[in-house]
Design an enzyme around this catalytic site. Structure first.
Site, short mmCIF file in Angstrom:
data_model
loop_
_atom_site.label_atom_id
_atom_site.label_comp_id
_atom_site.label_asym_id
_atom_site.label_seq_id
_atom_site.Cartn_x
_atom_site.Cartn_y
_atom_site.Cartn_z
N ARG A 120 11.47 3.39 3.79
CA ARG A 120 10.99 2.43 4.78
C ARG A 120 12.19 1.58 5.17
NH1 ARG A 120 5.75 -1.27 4.98
NH2 ARG A 120 4.94 0.81 5.39
N HIS B 124 5.01 6.18 11.35
CA HIS B 124 4.49 6.00 10.01
C HIS B 124 3.52 7.15 9.78
CE1 HIS B 124 3.41 4.21 6.36
NE2 HIS B 124 2.84 3.08 6.76
N ARG C 210 0.80 -1.22 0.00
CA ARG C 210 0.00 0.00 0.00
C ARG C 210 0.84 1.27 0.00
NH1 ARG C 210 -3.44 -3.51 1.74
NH2 ARG C 210 -1.77 -4.28 3.01
#
Ligand SMILES: Nc1ncnc2c1ncn2[C@@H]1O[C@H](COP(=O)(O)OP(=O)(O)OP(=O)(O)O)[C@@H](O)[C@H]1O
Ligand SMILES: [Mg+2]
Ligand SMILES: [Zn+2]
Lengths: 154, 307
Positions: free
Chosen positions: B106, B134, B56
């Site tokens: 990430r 996040h 995602r």
């Protein structure tokens, strides 16, 4: 009175007296100063001395040595009320309280094993220091160290 | 108040006003996210540096960039890149900074994005740092709440793993900026850490805790479900018990407040039964779509492009 006696027993000509160390922390202060059984420095340590102002305290006296700023900052982390007395010609030539810095860098290891500062990256650990009961907040992972700071000292 | 050309590392870097600016900009960009075309980011290159798998987050950043006319660069597999040769993240960031106009990172270590920001010469957007932050997830959660419910006077229940789920902590933190009434629903083993609860209260949130999901179903505006991970339970029977108790199924639907919405950051496992998907309460697929306008908004901001 007891203090006066102490002086008579261990007078030093030049050096440093670290006074008002939180009782029980004298050995950790020695550790911070890198003093081990094999060092040649002349040191005297008094533990659990009774003191009017703080109940009971430890005292460390070192001959012919003055402390580096970083050592003083580390002592502040484990004993924020300690005083540093500079001794010259048997007299107290200077006196100051240790002071908690607002930031400590390369002094403490982050207690979060998964923190980027604990990897082979070229960054040194950095913490924001909060007073009261001392709290160190890692500026990378935000993990907070409140207890056993001494175990985390680098 | 200036988010232009700035790193996006943690929700704690945002004031409420700054969050509102992001949400307003996402509203403007949403039509483009729904399939429009634009060239406002033409000529800009976004580098996607994902050291951990993601569907995602990675794809919605790519979509956001492509729909606004920009281009993306991917790190590619670890094997194909020099990461495998032991290059530090700091070096990689320095190099990629010279190839791109912004970097989404990430990485498995907490604090990696903060460190990357120190080495980067272009904006860093944190796409998840280990169990850390996040922020783009939190912003899309807030956007979903704003669009599908309301951020003011919000009554929300956050359900599941509140101990390790640090994205939940960022969400609760951001909601406390809006004075939300937060009910934390979790098994005893997965309660929110006291320190975080105290911080939330100090910031003005009203926070209460319960272990009983049924208690909140007829009262809250938003039911925010999260995944309970098996690894957290040494005892498998204990795990099955807990999973069963924190699951929404068709059977609950009659008891829900009519206008209550159900959210989930996805992927879901057992927390929400598929039978709930077609109900008027389900919003989790919209929620993941909203990642696109939110990321569009952030990209235009860090790249310094007016909308
Ligand atoms: N020449 C010396 N040799 C060894 N120790 C000394 C010497 N002079 C002072 N000290 C010690 O240094 C510390 C500070 O000395 P000082 O005379 O300033 O005591 P004080 O008035 O009690 O100070 P404070 O107000 O900081 O408690 C005391 O612990 C004292 O025993
Ligand atoms: Mg004294
Ligand atoms: Zn850390």
């Amino acid at each position: 009175m007891t203090l006066k006696k102490e002086v008579r027993v261990h007078p030093i000509r030049d050096g440093t007296v670290i006074d008002h160390i939180k009782a029980g922390q004298a050995m950790n202060v020695l550790r911070i100063l890198g003093i081990t059984g094999s060092s040649s420095a002349v040191i005297s340590v008094a533990m659990n001395v009774s003191s009017q102002d703080i109940g009971s305290k430890d005292v460390v006296k070192i001959e012919n040595r003055e402390l580096m700023e970083k050592e003083v900052d580390k002592i502040a982390l484990i004993s924020p009320n300690a005083t540093i007395n500079i001794i010259r010609e048997f007299g107290v030539a200077g006196k100051h309280r240790v002071e908690l810095p607002e930031m400590v860098e390369s002094m403490v290891r982050c207690a979060n094993p998964n923190c980027i500062s604990n990897t082979n990256e070229p960054v040194s650990s950095k913490f924001e220091v909060k007073k009261g009961p001392i709290r160190l907040r890692c500026i990378y992972c935000e993990h907070v160290i409140t207890e056993n700071i001494v175990e985390q000292l680098l | 108040m200036n988010i232009d050309r700035r790193h996006i590392v943690s929700m704690k870097d945002f004031t409420r006003d700054e969050i509102d600016v992001v949400l307003e900009r996402a509203i403007k960009l949403e039509p483009l996210a729904r399939g429009g075309r634009s060239d406002i980011l033409a000529g800009n290159i976004l580098a996607l540096l994902f050291y951990e798998p993601s569907t995602r987050t990675r794809m919605s950043f790519e979509t956001a960039m492509l729909r606004l006319g920009g281009s993306v660069l991917n790190l590619g597999s670890k094997e194909a890149s020099s990461v495998v040769k032991g290059e530090t993240l700091a070096d990689t960031i320095r190099v990629i900074s010279t190839y791109s106009d912004a970097i989404v990172l990430r990485h498995p270590s907490e604090g990696s994005a903060r460190m990357a920001a120190e080495y980067a010469s272009v904006p860093i957007i944190n796409g998840g740092d280990g169990a850390g932050h996040h922020p783009t997830q939190t912003l899309l959660d807030l956007y979903t709440i704003k669009k599908e419910s309301h951020l003011e006077q919000l009554d929300i229940a956050i359900v599941g793993d509140l101990k390790y789920g640090r994205t939940v902590h960022s969400l609760a933190y951001a909601l406390s900026l809006y004075g939300a009434n937060i009910t934390l629903v979790s098994p005893q083993q997965l309660k929110i850490p006291d320190q975080i609860k105290e911080d939330l209260k100090a910031m003005g949130a009203r926070v209460s805790e319960t272990e009983n999901l049924d208690e909140v179903l007829d009262s809250v505006d938003v039911l925010y479900m999260t995944r309970i991970q098996k690894e957290r339970f040494p005892d498998p029977t204990e795990y099955s018990k807990v999973v069963g108790a924190y699951k929404i199924t068709e059977a609950h639907l009659d008891n829900l407040r009519e206008d209550m919405i159900i959210m989930h950051p996805l992927p879901r496992v057992y927390e929400i039964d598929a039978s709930v998907d077609d109900s008027a309460h389900a919003r989790y697929f919209e929620q993941s779509f909203y990642g696109v306008p939110i990321r569009m908004a952030l990209l235009t901001m860090v790249l310094g492009v007016e909308v």
